[in-house]
Design an enzyme around this catalytic site. Structure first.
Site, mmCIF file in Angstrom:
data_model
loop_
_atom_site.group_PDB
_atom_site.id
_atom_site.type_symbol
_atom_site.label_atom_id
_atom_site.label_comp_id
_atom_site.label_asym_id
_atom_site.label_seq_id
_atom_site.Cartn_x
_atom_site.Cartn_y
_atom_site.Cartn_z
ATOM 1 N N GLU A 1 0.957 -1.222 0.155
ATOM 2 C CA GLU A 1 -0.102 0.001 -0.019
ATOM 3 C C GLU A 1 0.971 1.378 0.136
ATOM 4 O OE1 GLU A 1 -2.661 0.103 3.291
ATOM 5 O OE2 GLU A 1 -3.618 -1.885 2.598
ATOM 6 N N LYS B 1 2.371 4.402 1.346
ATOM 7 C CA LYS B 1 2.408 4.790 2.997
ATOM 8 C C LYS B 1 2.489 6.393 2.869
ATOM 9 C CE LYS B 1 5.472 4.806 7.011
ATOM 10 N NZ LYS B 1 4.973 6.036 7.440
ATOM 11 N N ARG C 1 -2.203 9.338 11.913
ATOM 12 C CA ARG C 1 -3.054 8.510 11.948
ATOM 13 C C ARG C 1 -4.440 8.824 12.692
ATOM 14 N NH1 ARG C 1 -0.670 2.540 12.852
ATOM 15 N NH2 ARG C 1 -2.793 1.378 12.912
ATOM 16 N N GLU D 1 -5.650 7.171 7.652
ATOM 17 C CA GLU D 1 -4.410 8.047 7.671
ATOM 18 C C GLU D 1 -4.920 9.473 7.024
ATOM 19 O OE1 GLU D 1 -1.282 7.597 8.937
ATOM 20 O OE2 GLU D 1 0.177 8.958 8.115
ATOM 21 N N PHE E 1 -7.454 2.315 5.785
ATOM 22 C CA PHE E 1 -6.600 1.100 5.441
ATOM 23 C C PHE E 1 -6.918 -0.177 6.345
ATOM 24 C CE2 PHE E 1 -3.643 4.063 8.087
ATOM 25 C CZ PHE E 1 -3.724 3.030 9.070
ATOM 26 N N LYS F 1 6.947 -1.009 7.304
ATOM 27 C CA LYS F 1 7.082 0.092 6.528
ATOM 28 C C LYS F 1 8.428 0.042 5.745
ATOM 29 C CE LYS F 1 8.591 2.277 10.410
ATOM 30 N NZ LYS F 1 8.371 3.183 11.612
#
Ligand code: AMP
Length: 585
Positions: free
Chosen positions: A271, A273, A278, A324, A365, A447
C-alpha cells in the site's frame, strides 16, 4: 477507602527508583483494594482523574493553586510564593504549610478517596462565569481536610505533576502479579531486586493477556475488575467498546523489498505509505463519531471535515476504522508532508477556517469493528475487502488506501515509485492472513521508505568482532575496482545476522573469508579480493580518508554475489557517476 491508604503507596513508590520494587508495592496493594474503589485507585495511581484517551483536563494553573492553598491555610499568597521559590514544588509547599497549621488547630477528619476523586473530576466539568472561584473552593475544601502528606499529593495530582514512575508497563506487571500469582508463582526478592517465576512461558502468557485486555480498553480499572472477578477468562472476554480507542497496530521497518516479503510472506498486500497522521475513527449506533490520534488523543473537535466525510461516505450504523489523514495542496491537489497539517491537531479556535486552509483526505486502511462485531481476529484480506465495500471513493475527502496484492519485486518497485511521485513516504507491506494486533509491532505490517541503491563491492579486509562476536570477522572493508586494482570505499557490517536461521550470518561470512586471509595485525586482517557482496546505501559521500575518495552512508550488506568475480565488481567510474547524479536529484 481512606485517601491516606493510597498516599502510603505513593510514598513507598517514591522511596525507590527500581521498577521491580514499584511493581511489587503496587501488586501487594491491589490484592486488597475493594472493587468499588478500583476505578479511583487505578487512575490516581497513574496520577490522573481521567483515562488517557479522555480529553477532559482539570485546567488548574499554578496561580489558582496558590490561591487555594492560601484559602486552606490562611498563609498569604506572597509567603506561599516565597516558599515555592525555595522548594520548587507546590506540593511540598502545601505539605509544609498544612503541617504548621495542623499543629495549631489539631483538627482532624479522615479524607475519603472518593471525595478526592470526585472533587478533582468536578474541576474539569466547571465552565462559564465564576469557574475560577468554584475551582479554588473545590481544591481548598480538599486541602482543609488533608493531612500534610495528603495535601502534597492532591496538589501534585491536580497540577498533573505526580512523577512517581508508574507507567503502563509497571501497571501491567503489577496486575499480573496480583491476580495470577497462583498460576505464575512470581517471587520478588527485595535484596537482590530480582524475580523468580516457575515457568517463563506461562508468565508471559499471563502478561500478554493483561496487556491485550489493556490494549482494547485503555483502562486498567476495567482490566483489574475482569481479572479479579473472572480470572483469565474474564480478560479474554473483555470486548472493545465503540467510542473508546484501542491501541493501534504498529509497523516494523524494512530496508529492502526482499526483507518486506520475508517478513509478511508472499503474496503480500502493498500500500501507499501516506505521510500524514493516523486517525482511528469510531461511529457508535447513535451516529456519534469520535476521532483519535495514534496516541489516543481525542481530536474530534479539530476535524469537523473528517467527521463529515465519515458520516456521509462510510456505510454502516457502527464501526471502528483505521486511517491516515493526509494534507494536500488546495492549489495543485498534491499531497503535502505531515508538517503542513500538524498544526491542526492541537488547534482550539478558528477550526472551520483551518479545515478550509489545510484540507485533509482520509485514506482508510483497516477496519477493526463493524456493526458491533470485533474484527481483530479476521484476516487482513477480509478486513480489506470490507473497507472496499463500505467506504465510498470520494477523492480529496475519503478513499481506501491505494493497495495491490503481489509477489513480484518489480511490481513493488514500480508501485514504490508511483507512491513517492504522488508525494508519499514509500510503501507498507501487509500480511494477507494476519489479524490486527493492537499496540504491537509484530511484523504483520512493515514500512518501507527507501529503495536503496546498491553497489557490488569486493571484500579486501575485515575485523574480528568483540564480545559475543569475537569468533567472527564482523566488519568488512569494501572496495570498488579501478585499473586492475581495488580502492576502498569504507566498511560495512550491518545486514548480517547473528543466527544462521535468520539469513546470511556472520558465521557463514567468516567461513568464506578465513581461507582468504593474507595477513593479520591486531584485530584487522587483509583479505584476498575474491568475495563480492551487494551493498545497499543511503548516499555516497566524499571521504578523504578512503583510497577511492568516497564512502557510503548507512551501508547495508544485502547478499553475497556468488555469480560475480571480483573483476566484475562496480568500478570507480560508476561510483563517481552515481555520486554526481545524486547531487542533481
Ligand atoms: P511510522 O510512523 O514511520 O512508524 O509508520 C507507521 C505509520 O504509517 C502508521 O502509524 C500510519 O500512521 C502510517 N501509514 C501511512 N499509510 C499507511 C497505510 N497504508 N497503512 C498503515 N499505516 C499507514
Amino acid at each position: 477507602m481512606e485517601y491516606s491508604k493510597l498516599v502510603e503507596i505513593y510514598e513507598d513508590l517514591n522511596k525507590t527508583t527500581k521498577r521491580l520494587e514499584k511493581t511489587h508495592v503496587i501488586s501487594e496493594f491491589l490484592k486488597n483494594v475493594h472493587l468499588d474503589d478500583i476505578e479511583h485507585v487505578m487512575l490516581l495511581l497513574e496520577g490522573r482523574a481521567f483515562p488517557n484517551y479522555d480529553p477532559r483536563e482539570t485546567g488548574v494553573a499554578s496561580r489558582l493553586m496558590l490561591k487555594a492553598i492560601n484559602i486552606a491555610t490562611g498563609t498569604t499568597v506572597d509567603k506561599i510564593e516565597k516558599e515555592w521559590k525555595k522548594k520548587g514544588d507546590l506540593g511540598l509547599v502545601a505539605e509544609s504549610l498544612i503541617k504548621t497549621k495542623k499543629q495549631a488547630t489539631l483538627h482532624s477528619t479522615k479524607l475519603n478517596l472518593k471525595k478526592v476523586f470526585d472533587n478533582i473530576r468536578k474541576l474539569a466539568e466547571l465552565e462559564g462565569q465564576g469557574t475560577v472561584d468554584r475551582k479554588t473552593q473545590l481544591i481548598a475544601e480538599l486541602l482543609t481536610s488533608s493531612k500534610p502528606l495528603e495535601a502534597k499529593y492532591i496538589v501534585k495530582t491536580i497540577l498533573g505533576v505526580m512523577r512517581i514512575g508508574v507507567g503502563e508497563g509497571v501497571m501491567r506487571d503489577a496486575i499480573t502479579w496480583a491476580f495470577f500469582n497462583d498460576k505464575i508463582g512470581v517471587k520478588y526478592t527485595k535484596e537482590e531486586n530480582d524475580i523468580e517465576v516457575e515457568d517463563r512461558e506461562v508468565y508471559n502468557k499471563y502478561l500478554d493477556a493483561v496487556q491485550s485486555a489493556y490494549d482494547v480498553t485503555n483502562e486498567f480499572s476495567v482490566v483489574v475488575k475482569a481479572a479479579k472477578t473472572h480470572g483469565l477468562k474474564g480478560l479474554e472476554n473483555i470486548e472493545m467498546k465503540v467510542g473508546i480507542p484501542i491501541q493501534v497496530m504498529l509497523a516494523l521497518k524494512v530496508d529492502t523489498v526482499e526483507e518486506g516479503f520475508e517478513t509478511v510472506g508472499k503474496p503480500a498486500a502493498i500500500e501507499f505509505k501516506y505521510d500524514g497522521f493516523r486517525i482511528q475513527a469510531h461511529k457508535d449506533h447513535h451516529g456519534n463519531i469520535r476521532l483519535f490520534t495514534r496516541r489516543l488523543e481525542d481530536v474530534t473537535k479539530q476535524f469537523p471535515d473528517a467527521v463529515e466525510f465519515i458520516k456521509k461516505y462510510v456505510k454502516g450504523k457502527s464501526f471502528i476504522i483505521d486511517s491516515e489523514a493526509v494534507g494536500y495542496s488546495k492549489k495543485t491537489g498534491q499531497y503535502l508532508p505531515f508538517q503542513n497539517i500538524s498544526q491542526r491537531i492541537k488547534r482550539k479556535y478558528d477550526i472551520d477556517k483551518m479545515s478550509k486552509d489545510f484540507p485533509v483526505e482520509l485514506n482508510v486502511f483497516d477496519v477493526i469493528n463493524y456493526q458491533g462485531k470485533n474484527l481483530l481476529n479476521e484476516e487482513f484480506e477480509k478486513r480489506r475487502k470490507l473497507i472496499e465495500k463500505i467506504v465510498k471513493h470520494e477523492p480529496k475527502k475519503i478513499v481506501c488506501s491505494k493497495n495491490k496484492t503481489t509477489s513480484n519485486s518489480h511490481d513493488v518497485e514500480k508501485f514504490f515509485k508511483e507512491s513517492v511521485n504522488a508525494g508519499n513516504e514509500g510503501l507498507m507491506f501487509k500480511s494477507l492472513k494476519s489479524p490486527y494486533k493492537p499496540g504491537a509491532r509484530v511484523g504483520y505490517m512493515v514500512k518501507f521508505k527507501h529503495i536503496m541503491d546498491t553497489l557490488d563491492l569486493v571484500i579486501v579486509g575485515a575485523e574480528w568482532g568483540e564480545g559475543k562476536r569475537a569468533r567472527w570477522l564482523s566488519s568488512y572493508h569494501i572496495a570498488c575496482v579501478d585499473q586492475g586494482g581495488y580502492l576502498e570505499i569504507g566498511k560495512a557490517s550491518t545486514g548480517l545476522k547473528e543466527k544462521k536461521e535468520e539469513g546470511l550470518s556472520f558465521e557463514e561470512m567468516t567461513k568464506l573469508l578465513k581461507p582468504l586471509i593474507i595477513s593479520e595485525k591486531g584485530k584487522e586482517v587483509k583479505i584476498k579480493p575474491k568475495i563480492v557482496i551487494e551493498v545497499g546505501y543511503e548516499e555516497i559521500q566524499k571521504s578523504p580518508t578512503s583510497s577511492s575518495g568516497y564512502s557510503l552512508r548507512f551501508p547495508r550488506i544485502i547478499q553475497v554475489r556468488e555469480d560475480k568475480g571480483s573483476r566484475n565488481a562496480s568500478n570507480l567510474l560508476y561510483v563517481k557517476e552515481l555520486y554526481a547524479s545524486q547531487k542533481k536529484s
